[in-house]
Design a protein around this motif. Structure first.
Motif, PDB file in Angstrom:
ATOM      1  N   GLY A 132       0.811  -1.212   0.000  1.00  0.00           N
ATOM      2  CA  GLY A 132       0.000   0.000   0.000  1.00  0.00           C
ATOM      3  C   GLY A 132       0.844   1.261   0.000  1.00  0.00           C
ATOM      4  O   GLY A 132       2.075   1.218   0.065  1.00  0.00           O
ATOM      5  N   ASP A 133       0.181   2.402  -0.056  1.00  0.00           N
ATOM      6  CA  ASP A 133       0.883   3.689  -0.122  1.00  0.00           C
ATOM      7  C   ASP A 133       0.457   4.629   1.004  1.00  0.00           C
ATOM      8  O   ASP A 133       0.507   5.842   0.868  1.00  0.00           O
ATOM      9  CB  ASP A 133       0.640   4.351  -1.481  1.00  0.00           C
ATOM     10  CG  ASP A 133      -0.847   4.562  -1.781  1.00  0.00           C
ATOM     11  OD1 ASP A 133      -1.679   4.172  -0.940  1.00  0.00           O
ATOM     12  OD2 ASP A 133      -1.166   5.118  -2.847  1.00  0.00           O
ATOM     13  N   LEU A 134       0.017   4.038   2.134  1.00  0.00           N
ATOM     14  CA  LEU A 134      -0.426   4.852   3.266  1.00  0.00           C
ATOM     15  C   LEU A 134       0.719   5.662   3.855  1.00  0.00           C
ATOM     16  O   LEU A 134       0.569   6.833   4.208  1.00  0.00           O
ATOM     17  CB  LEU A 134      -1.040   3.949   4.349  1.00  0.00           C
ATOM     18  CG  LEU A 134      -1.469   4.640   5.657  1.00  0.00           C
ATOM     19  CD1 LEU A 134      -2.604   5.611   5.392  1.00  0.00           C
ATOM     20  CD2 LEU A 134      -1.888   3.605   6.694  1.00  0.00           C
ATOM     21  N   LEU A 135       1.901   5.040   3.968  1.00  0.00           N
ATOM     22  CA  LEU A 135       3.045   5.691   4.587  1.00  0.00           C
ATOM     23  C   LEU A 135       3.854   6.458   3.550  1.00  0.00           C
ATOM     24  O   LEU A 135       4.236   5.915   2.522  1.00  0.00           O
ATOM     25  CB  LEU A 135       3.927   4.654   5.283  1.00  0.00           C
ATOM     26  CG  LEU A 135       3.252   3.874   6.409  1.00  0.00           C
ATOM     27  CD1 LEU A 135       4.204   2.842   6.984  1.00  0.00           C
ATOM     28  CD2 LEU A 135       2.752   4.807   7.491  1.00  0.00           C
ATOM     29  N   LYS A 136       4.109   7.701   3.864  1.00  0.00           N
ATOM     30  CA  LYS A 136       4.849   8.575   2.953  1.00  0.00           C
ATOM     31  C   LYS A 136       6.208   8.935   3.557  1.00  0.00           C
ATOM     32  O   LYS A 136       6.345   8.986   4.782  1.00  0.00           O
ATOM     33  CB  LYS A 136       4.038   9.839   2.659  1.00  0.00           C
ATOM     34  CG  LYS A 136       2.726   9.556   1.928  1.00  0.00           C
ATOM     35  CD  LYS A 136       1.929  10.834   1.724  1.00  0.00           C
ATOM     36  CE  LYS A 136       0.741  10.582   0.793  1.00  0.00           C
ATOM     37  NZ  LYS A 136      -0.155   9.534   1.297  1.00  0.00           N
ATOM     38  N   PRO A 137       7.185   9.215   2.721  1.00  0.00           N
ATOM     39  CA  PRO A 137       8.516   9.576   3.241  1.00  0.00           C
ATOM     40  C   PRO A 137       8.529  10.987   3.818  1.00  0.00           C
ATOM     41  O   PRO A 137       7.701  11.837   3.469  1.00  0.00           O
ATOM     42  CB  PRO A 137       9.414   9.476   2.001  1.00  0.00           C
ATOM     43  CG  PRO A 137       8.488   9.731   0.850  1.00  0.00           C
ATOM     44  CD  PRO A 137       7.170   9.135   1.247  1.00  0.00           C
ATOM     45  N   LEU A 138       9.463  11.219   4.705  1.00  0.00           N
ATOM     46  CA  LEU A 138       9.644  12.537   5.311  1.00  0.00           C
ATOM     47  C   LEU A 138      10.179  13.513   4.267  1.00  0.00           C
ATOM     48  O   LEU A 138      11.050  13.177   3.481  1.00  0.00           O
ATOM     49  CB  LEU A 138      10.636  12.421   6.473  1.00  0.00           C
ATOM     50  CG  LEU A 138      10.794  13.614   7.406  1.00  0.00           C
ATOM     51  CD1 LEU A 138       9.527  13.809   8.222  1.00  0.00           C
ATOM     52  CD2 LEU A 138      11.984  13.407   8.325  1.00  0.00           C
ATOM     53  N   THR A 139       9.637  14.734   4.263  1.00  0.00           N
ATOM     54  CA  THR A 139      10.082  15.748   3.311  1.00  0.00           C
ATOM     55  C   THR A 139      10.925  16.817   4.009  1.00  0.00           C
ATOM     56  O   THR A 139      10.930  16.908   5.243  1.00  0.00           O
ATOM     57  CB  THR A 139       8.884  16.447   2.652  1.00  0.00           C
ATOM     58  OG1 THR A 139       8.139  17.166   3.661  1.00  0.00           O
ATOM     59  CG2 THR A 139       7.970  15.447   1.968  1.00  0.00           C
ATOM     60  N   PHE A 140      11.618  17.603   3.214  1.00  0.00           N
ATOM     61  CA  PHE A 140      12.429  18.713   3.722  1.00  0.00           C
ATOM     62  C   PHE A 140      11.572  19.660   4.569  1.00  0.00           C
ATOM     63  O   PHE A 140      11.954  20.040   5.678  1.00  0.00           O
ATOM     64  CB  PHE A 140      13.057  19.450   2.534  1.00  0.00           C
ATOM     65  CG  PHE A 140      13.700  20.770   2.883  1.00  0.00           C
ATOM     66  CD1 PHE A 140      14.990  20.811   3.391  1.00  0.00           C
ATOM     67  CD2 PHE A 140      13.018  21.959   2.701  1.00  0.00           C
ATOM     68  CE1 PHE A 140      15.591  22.022   3.707  1.00  0.00           C
ATOM     69  CE2 PHE A 140      13.607  23.185   3.018  1.00  0.00           C
ATOM     70  CZ  PHE A 140      14.896  23.209   3.526  1.00  0.00           C
ATOM     71  N   GLU A 141      10.412  20.045   4.047  1.00  0.00           N
ATOM     72  CA  GLU A 141       9.541  20.982   4.750  1.00  0.00           C
ATOM     73  C   GLU A 141       9.032  20.402   6.062  1.00  0.00           C
ATOM     74  O   GLU A 141       9.020  21.073   7.104  1.00  0.00           O
ATOM     75  CB  GLU A 141       8.343  21.375   3.860  1.00  0.00           C
ATOM     76  CG  GLU A 141       8.690  22.181   2.624  1.00  0.00           C
ATOM     77  CD  GLU A 141       9.250  21.326   1.487  1.00  0.00           C
ATOM     78  OE1 GLU A 141       9.221  20.066   1.596  1.00  0.00           O
ATOM     79  OE2 GLU A 141       9.742  21.898   0.505  1.00  0.00           O
ATOM     80  N   ASN A 142       8.612  19.135   6.004  1.00  0.00           N
ATOM     81  CA  ASN A 142       8.076  18.484   7.195  1.00  0.00           C
ATOM     82  C   ASN A 142       9.143  18.343   8.278  1.00  0.00           C
ATOM     83  O   ASN A 142       8.885  18.574   9.467  1.00  0.00           O
ATOM     84  CB  ASN A 142       7.524  17.110   6.820  1.00  0.00           C
ATOM     85  CG  ASN A 142       6.455  16.627   7.781  1.00  0.00           C
ATOM     86  OD1 ASN A 142       6.174  17.271   8.776  1.00  0.00           O
ATOM     87  ND2 ASN A 142       5.858  15.503   7.478  1.00  0.00           N
ATOM     88  N   ALA A 143      10.351  17.969   7.880  1.00  0.00           N
ATOM     89  CA  ALA A 143      11.442  17.786   8.836  1.00  0.00           C
ATOM     90  C   ALA A 143      11.747  19.092   9.563  1.00  0.00           C
ATOM     91  O   ALA A 143      11.957  19.103  10.789  1.00  0.00           O
ATOM     92  CB  ALA A 143      12.687  17.281   8.115  1.00  0.00           C
ATOM     93  N   ASN A 144      11.767  20.199   8.834  1.00  0.00           N
ATOM     94  CA  ASN A 144      12.033  21.497   9.462  1.00  0.00           C
ATOM     95  C   ASN A 144      10.932  21.896  10.431  1.00  0.00           C
ATOM     96  O   ASN A 144      11.203  22.444  11.507  1.00  0.00           O
ATOM     97  CB  ASN A 144      12.210  22.568   8.378  1.00  0.00           C
ATOM     98  CG  ASN A 144      13.618  22.611   7.823  1.00  0.00           C
ATOM     99  OD1 ASN A 144      14.527  23.139   8.439  1.00  0.00           O
ATOM    100  ND2 ASN A 144      13.801  22.009   6.647  1.00  0.00           N
ATOM    101  N   LYS A 145       9.681  21.616  10.084  1.00  0.00           N
ATOM    102  CA  LYS A 145       8.565  21.940  10.981  1.00  0.00           C
ATOM    103  C   LYS A 145       8.652  21.133  12.270  1.00  0.00           C
ATOM    104  O   LYS A 145       8.363  21.646  13.358  1.00  0.00           O
ATOM    105  CB  LYS A 145       7.240  21.667  10.269  1.00  0.00           C
ATOM    106  CG  LYS A 145       6.896  22.676   9.186  1.00  0.00           C
ATOM    107  CD  LYS A 145       5.576  22.325   8.505  1.00  0.00           C
ATOM    108  CE  LYS A 145       5.245  23.316   7.389  1.00  0.00           C
ATOM    109  NZ  LYS A 145       3.982  22.948   6.701  1.00  0.00           N
ATOM    110  N   ILE A 146       9.055  19.866  12.155  1.00  0.00           N
ATOM    111  CA  ILE A 146       9.165  19.008  13.349  1.00  0.00           C
ATOM    112  C   ILE A 146      10.219  19.555  14.303  1.00  0.00           C
ATOM    113  O   ILE A 146       9.981  19.669  15.514  1.00  0.00           O
ATOM    114  CB  ILE A 146       9.512  17.567  12.928  1.00  0.00           C
ATOM    115  CG1 ILE A 146       8.346  16.933  12.185  1.00  0.00           C
ATOM    116  CG2 ILE A 146       9.884  16.724  14.150  1.00  0.00           C
ATOM    117  CD1 ILE A 146       8.715  15.645  11.463  1.00  0.00           C
TER     118      ILE A 146
END
Length: 446
Positions: free
Chosen positions: A241-255
């Motif tokens: 399946g495709d439920l899980l997506k990889p971490l992105t540059f933008e998401n990593a910075n927000k975290i």
């Protein structure tokens, strides 16, 4: 995993060594009691008089047949605090309390068939959490577990939180009891049991506003929450399946920013992003103050900082020149390869070639970048059609205490492959993967 008190090692010069106990022996009882785990055993063996009932390990005959081991009874007189000198195959003797969840991100479920049995064990046991730092979800805790935790007051425990939103946690763990997370944390707080928390970050599932909610809820537990590690989900090629997506540059910075705000609001540094999140965010790895006592190092939080600081100390001890030409090849995953290539640029020893080989993870897929999930088949492919003199392999690639990779291939198989093509490189196994000292010794050897 086998039940029982199976001896894995007898320390030299110990009471057990003097008695003639050996690896493979099974202790059936201690003073007539069958302890549930090493915690209970530690109280029993404080007695000055100990009776051990032991079934000796099977005996292998010259013709290949096996004779069953004999039963032995040992009577021991010792000092009250004196240790017997025995290590066991497992810290719990009545069987690991299994995980009852079907987490959407579980890496055990992302493995192919045919690997060694221990890799499919889903450990959700509060005892191994205390003894070995494994994470528990709390969904399998029974009242008798809570009563024993209250009696023993064992602390800290490692807890997989993921989210404090009850309905979302039920969805993520696929277990109706997963929604009891706040009740579980309340009970830990009442018992004053400290915890190290973990959040496996699944983009577009428990990040963003959901992560904000989780951090807000966790403020209530700042007295017992000693650390909080946020790590990105790992996705192998076997995940359906495709439920899980990889971490992105933008998401990593927000975290990272969100965790910094959380720490500021608490006026204490608890929450830490993993090394992979910092690399994805293209930010500098923080200094050692950020990681405190590095209590979440096994979760990939702070490993790069430890290794980099160690290298900066060790590079001053590198020899300026070796008497003969030498080539050392370090094999690792893509995350560590970036750091080691940085080290390579700072190594200027004459006659020394330090090579970093980034091993592509074809076994689990290219989205898996950590060294600990590299297999023997990946190693063999990376070493094809090349000549080597010294090969350096971190021990995290191997089964603990052995020379076996995840896929069953052994160091001896690697050596055999080289021998078949007329080579005999020296293979070095680095025990401490967070320290450059062992590598320094290899590089400095004439």
């Amino acid at each position: 995993m086998k039940k029982g008190m199976i001896v894995s090692e007898v320390r030299k010069g110990s009471i057990a060594d003097e008695l003639g106990l050996s690896c493979g022996d099974t202790i059936l009882s201690v003073n007539g009691i069958q302890p549930k785990d090493i915690i209970e055993l530690s109280f029993i063996v404080q007695d000055e008089n100990i009776n051990l009932a032991v079934k000796k390990a099977p005996i292998l005959q010259e013709d290949g047949t096996t004779l069953p081991g004999e039963m032995e009874l040992y009577e021991i007189e010792k000092d009250e605090e004196e240790d017997l000198g025995i290590d066991f195959e497992c810290a719990v003797f009545d069987g690991i309390k299994p995980c009852l969840n079907k987490c959407i991100f579980c890496f055990v479920d992302q493995q192919p068939k045919g690997l060694r049995e221990s890799l499919y064990v889903k450990d959700d046991d509060w005892r191994t959490s205390y003894l070995q730092g494994t994470y528990i979800t709390g969904t399998n805790l029974k009242e008798e577990d809570w009563q024993r935790m209250e009696a023993l007051r064992l602390s800290p425990l490692y807890v997989s939180i993921h989210t404090t939103n009850p309905s979302l946690r039920v969805k993520m763990l696929n277990n109706k009891r997963a929604g009891e997370i706040l009740d579980i944390l309340d009970r830990f707080k009442k018992l004053n049991i400290e915890i190290h928390g973990q959040i496996v970050l699944c983009p577009e599932i428990n990040d963003g506003d959901e992560l904000k909610r989780t951090l807000l809820d966790l403020k209530k537990y700042k007295k017992i929450l000693k650390s909080l590690a946020v790590v990105p989900v790992g996705v192998s090629k076997y995940r359906e399946g495709d439920l899980l997506k990889p971490l992105t540059f933008e998401n990593a910075n927000k975290i990272i920013d969100m965790l910094d705000e959380f720490n500021t609001s608490l006026k204490k540094h608890i929450a830490m992003a993993s090394d992979e999140i910092f690399l994805t965010a293209e930010r500098e790895i923080p200094n050692k103050k950020y990681y405190g006592d590095f209590v979440q190092i096994e979760d990939g939080v702070g490993a790069i900082r430890l290794l980099e600081d160690s290298f900066q100390r060790c590079k001053k001890k590198l020899k300026k020149c070796l008497p003969e030409k030498k080539k050392a090849s370090f094999l690792t995953g893509s995350i560590a390869a970036k750091l080691l290539n940085k080290f390579k640029a700072e190594i200027h020893t004459e006659n020394l070639e330090f090579e970093v080989i980034e091993v592509k993870n074809e076994f689990f897929g290219d989205k898996i970048s950590v060294a600990g999930l590299i297999t023997g088949s990946d190693i063999l492919k990376a070493l094809e059609d090349r000549e080597f003199q010294h090969i350096i392999i971190p021990s995290v690639m191997l089964k603990e205490g052995s020379t076996e990779f995840l896929d069953g291939i052994k160091i001896s198989d690697i050596k055999k492959a080289f021998k078949n093509r007329g080579q005999n490189p020296e293979i070095h196994i680095i025990k401490d993967c967070y320290n450059f000292d062992e590598i320094l010794t290899i590089l400095n050897e004439a």
